[in-house]
Motif scaffolding. Sequence first.
Motif, mmCIF file in Angstrom:
data_model
loop_
_atom_site.group_PDB
_atom_site.id
_atom_site.type_symbol
_atom_site.label_atom_id
_atom_site.label_comp_id
_atom_site.label_asym_id
_atom_site.label_seq_id
_atom_site.Cartn_x
_atom_site.Cartn_y
_atom_site.Cartn_z
ATOM 1 N N ASP A 383 0.837 -1.332 -0.088
ATOM 2 C CA ASP A 383 -0.008 0.066 -0.245
ATOM 3 C C ASP A 383 1.021 1.432 0.139
ATOM 4 O OD1 ASP A 383 1.011 0.111 2.692
ATOM 5 O OD2 ASP A 383 -1.101 0.498 3.416
ATOM 6 N N HIS A 384 2.179 1.207 0.706
ATOM 7 C CA HIS A 384 2.841 2.335 0.273
ATOM 8 C C HIS A 384 3.081 2.914 -1.005
ATOM 9 C CE1 HIS A 384 5.767 -0.907 -0.202
ATOM 10 N NE2 HIS A 384 6.625 -0.196 -0.956
ATOM 11 N N GLY A 385 2.974 2.004 -2.115
ATOM 12 C CA GLY A 385 3.259 2.440 -3.453
ATOM 13 C C GLY A 385 1.879 3.428 -3.832
ATOM 14 N N ILE A 386 0.907 3.445 -3.155
ATOM 15 C CA ILE A 386 0.008 4.400 -3.029
ATOM 16 C C ILE A 386 0.399 5.827 -3.251
ATOM 17 C CG2 ILE A 386 -2.466 5.126 -2.447
ATOM 18 C CD1 ILE A 386 -2.787 2.190 -1.801
ATOM 19 N N GLY A 387 1.439 6.127 -2.200
ATOM 20 C CA GLY A 387 1.898 7.501 -1.854
ATOM 21 C C GLY A 387 0.794 7.875 -0.791
ATOM 22 N N GLY A 388 1.071 9.182 -0.164
ATOM 23 C CA GLY A 388 0.403 9.620 1.015
ATOM 24 C C GLY A 388 1.292 9.055 2.035
ATOM 25 N N SER A 389 0.802 9.273 3.306
ATOM 26 C CA SER A 389 1.303 8.755 4.608
ATOM 27 C C SER A 389 0.632 7.695 5.113
ATOM 28 C CB SER A 389 1.192 9.915 5.436
ATOM 29 O OG SER A 389 -0.211 10.199 5.704
ATOM 30 N N HIS A 390 1.124 7.043 6.001
ATOM 31 C CA HIS A 390 0.639 5.818 6.857
ATOM 32 C C HIS A 390 -0.758 6.404 7.363
ATOM 33 C CE1 HIS A 390 3.885 3.081 6.996
ATOM 34 N NE2 HIS A 390 4.742 3.853 7.433
#
Length: 456
Positions: A383-390
């Motif tokens: 999901d980190h590939g989505i961008g944005g923060s945790h």
Amino acid sequence: MKLLDACGVPLSGGNGASIAHYETAIGMLLGRPGDPDAAIAAALSEDPRFVMGRCLRAAVLILSADEAMEPALRECVAAAEELAGQANDRERRHIAAARAWLERDFARATRMYGEVLIDYPRDRLALRVAHFGDFFLGQQSMLRDRVAQVLPYWDESVPGYGYVLGMYAFGLEETAHYARAEDTARRALELAYPNPGAIHAIAHVMEMQGRQREGIAWLEETAAQWDRGDGSATHFWWHLALFHLDLNEVSSALHIYDAHIGARPGMSLSSLADASALLWRLHLRGVSLGGRWCELAGQWAARRLAAYCPFHDLHAVAAFVGAGDSVHVERSLGVLRHRAAGDDPGARRVRDIWLPVAKALAAFGNGDYGAAVEGLGEIRLIDHGIGGSHAQRDALNLTLIEAALRHREVRLARALAAERMALKPSSAFNRALARRAQAGLVFAARGPLGATASRA
């Protein structure tokens, strides 16, 4: 005489007045209050052939992450390229990186700005854009390491050091170095005032550590640094609302939405995304939102979305789903499908990550909770590939749990709720969610908070 900026980085040209305006704009991009566009316009008015003024203008347009700014970026890059013959090495590389962004090769552009930093580690503009690019692309470790690469060349004698430490603090937080992140951000605050970036990093630390009351007090006591009353503070209000939601103080979160976040004319895409993200969390809880979804969906519908920044497209889909606007849901999915079928550099990421998530949100809105579980489950580990923060991506985890409950996959919901409890046991919301999962209770969709629940 060799020209240098305030950090000792070489300039090919500019006069005293244009460089002064340039320095003012750089400070604003890093965190000082003011209008960087006006400062850049003043710099270029003083010297239209000021190359770094053009590069700075391109950077501001890139940082907007708004396709509507692309014509202005094209014009700016073309003007800079006309000056390439008088530019120095660093400036030509800035121009090339901006050209790569214009061509929508965001990964290459971010890499090129990062390569500028290797040779010019005090280049504040390259650092600011590369740091943004890493966030945009979901390159979590580089949010930390990009800044770490240049830190040996910075100290208290270099203008902007406090803001650089603020960037580093955010990178540390996003890679779960919470204690170091908070220490670094507090040091940054000692060195630079105002310093919204450092305040933001500490808010994230408190969010991840479940320090809700501290987080509320922190944002309230630092409001003078981040709330300028001009609409730019939406994201900080969003963080404040999240702390209240974690405490199950729904009425406080709704008040913040209505007073500081909700749909209003002239909102930036990032502010619209914050509005969607907050309403979606409330939607998952079964909170009655009245006409808020329709107002927000109308704002999104007025924007041209073309998978330029799919992070924004996802939040548009959420708004359309919440408003029951199936026409715009399908239109948004069509935009993502078209991009995913292309051969441009970003098509693979849209195909592998963004489109499945958008389809999962649409499925959730249609009551096809099994498809939502399948779609969100597939991308969960990347999901980190989505961008944005945790904190921003957590909405997807919450959607997955709610979809699992509604699809009667109680064991999955219990397992996912247990994960949340292990990470943040202080959250009243997590405790309530774990109890719901244990009992297999489902809120009626769009019902009021505490509406009659059914057993999964």
